[in-house]
Every structure is written in C-alpha cells, then in structure tokens.
Scaffold this active site. Sequence first.
Site, PDB file in Angstrom:
ATOM      1  N   ASP A 233     -10.850  17.350 -18.839  1.00 17.12           N
ATOM      2  CA  ASP A 233      -9.663  17.997 -19.355  1.00 17.12           C
ATOM      3  C   ASP A 233      -8.423  17.485 -18.624  1.00 17.12           C
ATOM      4  O   ASP A 233      -8.483  17.159 -17.450  1.00 17.12           O
ATOM      5  CB  ASP A 233      -9.846  19.511 -19.097  1.00 17.12           C
ATOM      6  N   GLU A 270      -9.557  13.409 -21.756  1.00 14.08           N
ATOM      7  CA  GLU A 270      -8.501  13.864 -22.648  1.00 14.08           C
ATOM      8  C   GLU A 270      -7.163  13.343 -22.148  1.00 14.08           C
ATOM      9  O   GLU A 270      -6.642  13.813 -21.145  1.00 14.08           O
ATOM     10  CB  GLU A 270      -8.464  15.403 -22.683  1.00 14.08           C
TER      11      GLU A 270
END
Length: 522
Positions: A233, A270
């Site tokens: 993330d 990401e």
Amino acid sequence: MKRLNLIYLLTVFAFIFNCGCFLQEANAQYKNVSKWPRGVTYEIFVQAFADSNNDGIGDIKGMTSKLDYLKNLGVEGIWLMPINPSPSYHKYDVTDYYGIHPDYGTMDDFKNFIKEAHKRNIKVIMDFVINHSSNQHPWFKDAAKNPNSPYRDYYVWTHKDDPQTKKEGKPTGADSDNTQHWHKVAGSDYLYYGYFYDGMPDLNYDSPKLREEMFKAGRFWLTEVGVDGFRLDAARHIFPDERPKDNHQWWIYFRNEMMKAKKDVYLVGEVWAPADIVAPYMKGLPALFNFDMGFAITKAVNEEKAGDLVANHKKIQDFYQTVNPDYVDAIFLTNHDQNRIMSAVNNDVNKAKMAAALLLTLPGSPYLYYGEEIGMLGKKPDEYIREPFLWEVKASDKSRTTWVKPKYTTEETVKPEAVQMKDKNSIYNHYKTFLSLRNTSKALTYGSLQPINLNNEKVSAFTRTQDSESLLVMHNLSHTSLTLNLPEQAKGYQKVYFKNKDAKVKNQEVVMPAYSTLILKK
Ligand SMILES: [Ca+2]
Ligand SMILES: [Ca+2]
C-alpha cells in the site's frame, strides 16, 4: 487426486456446454497454460466476502469455504485486503503487525486457508501496510506520550515552531486529498507526520531500527505463516514527496530483504500515478498496478469508441519493458478505492461485459475485484464499493455478510452468484468464459501486442502473438452490428478461435453483432 480429476472433467464439460463457442479441434484438451503471477488474481475484502459463524462479518473460514468457487472461476491468486488487528473497518491502520483481526478468525484459521489455497494451486498475497501504523498502535501510543520512548524514532516528529508545520501540504496523487500532514499531540510541543490523516502516523524509514522491525514482520508472514507475497500500500509515500529516489531505492532494499526469507516472494505495489512516475519503481517492485489502463477501458466502453486504447497500452508496456524486462503489469478495471466498474458504466451489463472482455484479452496480469464477476454495483463513499457479496437468494444465503447495509448491490439490483451460475448469459458466465479463454492460451496470457487498424473507431482490434500461436482479437464496442473487411495487415487470420453473439468471418469479411467479440487464428 481423483476428486481433482473429476472437477477438471466437469469443468471441461461445463465449459463446452455452457458457451459452445470455443471452437477448437475436437480432440484439443482444455489445459491451463498460464502460470501465476501471469494468471488472474482476485482481490478480497474479507469483511464483505463470506461469513462462517453467522455474526454478519466475513471471516477466514468463510473465505476458505469459497476456494472451490474461486478455483472454478479460473483464479490463480488471491490478494487479501488487510487482515491485521486494526480499529477501522477497512483495516488499513494496523495495531499489530503479527496478528489476525479477531473478527476474521485466528492464525490457525489463516494457516489452514493458505494450505487449502495452495492445495488448489492458488497463491495468497496479503496487504502489508507499512507506510504508516494506526495511531492506536502501542508503538505510537508510547512514542506520543514519551519523547524518550524507545519507539519515538519509529515516527516522524517536529517542533510546533518549525515553519513546515504551518505549511499546507499538497496531495501527491489520487490516493489522498488530505493537505494537513502535521498533527498535534495534546499537551505536547511536538507534531507528528501523517500523510493520509491523523489516525495513520507515518513510520520513519530513516530509522534503521524501524526498518529492521518491518523486515522482521515481513519475514514472519513469509516464513512462519506461508503467504506468497505482499501487496504494498502507498508505495510512493514511504519517504516524503521530495525524496522520490529514496522511495525507489527503498523497495530494492525491501525486496532483497524479503528474498532472504523467500526467494520467489511476489510483491505488487500501489503507485497511483501516471506511467512516468510508476516506471522507476519497477527496479524494486516486480509488479505494479496499472491505473491508467482501467480508466482507458472504462472510457472506451462508455464512449463506444476504441480510440487509442490499444496503442497507448502498447506504448506503456514498451516503456516499462525498457526499465525492467521482467516486470509484471498488474492490470485491473477497478479496485477497492474506486467506484465499481458496473456503476462506472451506468449499470449497462453489455458495457461491463465488454470491459471484462478487453481486460482479459489484453496483455498484463489481470486483477479482479471481488463481486465484479457477478456485476456488483457500488459508488463512493468507500463503504458502498465494499458491500456484501451475494452468494444465494437472501432467504438461503448462509454466507452473506451484513457488515454494512448495502445501497447499491441489493436483492433487487444484482442476481446472486448461485442464480447466475445457471444462466449461460449471465455476467458470471461471461467472466468464467473469458478467464478460461485467457488461461488456456499462451498468446492471450503471455503474447506480444500489436494494434490492428480496421478503419472503424467502434472496433478494438489487435493481435496477440506468442511463439507459433497468433490470434487476431476484435471487440465491437458499439450497440450496432458491423460488417467489416479485414485489412492486409490481418490477412491469414481465417479460422474462428472464439466468438460470441454469432460473430462470423467469411473470406476477408467479418460480421460482428453489437457488443460481440471475435477471435481468429491463422
Ligand atoms: Ca463471521
Ligand atoms: Ca511515509
């Protein structure tokens, strides 16, 4: 083994009789040629997926009971949104990097889930949220109240007189609109840095002790628990915006450390940004999400115009290849942070099917977001793009979660999976057909991409070629039937490899009904 063979045979028959459109030689075997991570990965929000104990909250045991469903769909990998203890429903703010949230089950449940997934040749990757912790993490609680805490250095602090604390920050990308990055601690002259919001204090990666701490946690999941890798993330926010090179370097370092624990660890990052910002991350992260492509497919499908979708995709692919020839392009339509694809195409099932057909015939490693395959709807705020999966009609749905009252995916708007499975025209069977199509074709899984100009803006056409297998893929994005002549460039593609909706070819003439797909081979 026997049982597996039976499932395999049943799959073959179900496949042949369901669509009757996969025209291969009679003796050709239905055989998977894709190999993860080049197969299809399925993203699960555990809380919303499947409940096993009737408390209304999705859990690991519920998810384990659906592994056969995923296998049957053609999935080869699962990405789990965070499963660690956390005060929030989405769990992107972790309070224990070694635990499982009690709502989801126990560590034994999770180890069993991995074992059962691996039995079915399905890999498991989990969200590893390391840019920040929760402000409820014991490290942060101790660090905030005590400047001499051994954990003080795990976070980023500055004095209230530091001019940068007065500065309004600017959001770096589409992943956050927060502009206040420095947050007060009651009764203290010091502020801490939190890129997303005050509940998510950023961890300090300038601290060697913190870095070692996070390596230790990563190695724990890879070696003690047995996950196959991580989805990372906020990968571009590890260091502040003005230090992009440190971010690029960090992931090389991180990957090397994880490879010491597991040689073939899979990492997908990401970086929610255009290709030129994504590219430098490829040196450390072998796979990155391609946000541009999902947007481009949605736009093409909505406008019923192929435009430069394929040419652009090829341009990005060629560019990435110059940075890292082995990179994995993680393609997807939408994920847990975006309005669901069915809502993005205004509930038009033909368009949602076309978006899937494009995704699953273009190069890359496709990621599906849970429920996409049954046409779940959903628009922001986030809770409503993460609604309960519908397994069966409500009265008999024992797995259905109730964690949030759905606004978009309801009994009235979406047919549950069990009903769709029996309907050969359902979006579920459309996904299943295209997953099989991709998984059984080297050209569609691994092949190079070449745009083909059919002189009609309504048709997206391209070839996919791997070794001796070359396929000409054509999608009619429009609501009207089209008759087209194949250009010189497409000469030699004569035999039907796949078709739907009665698309056909005769000599060099192609007839494509509205929203149809036709794939020809030489
Ligand atoms: Ca439960
Ligand atoms: Ca950070």
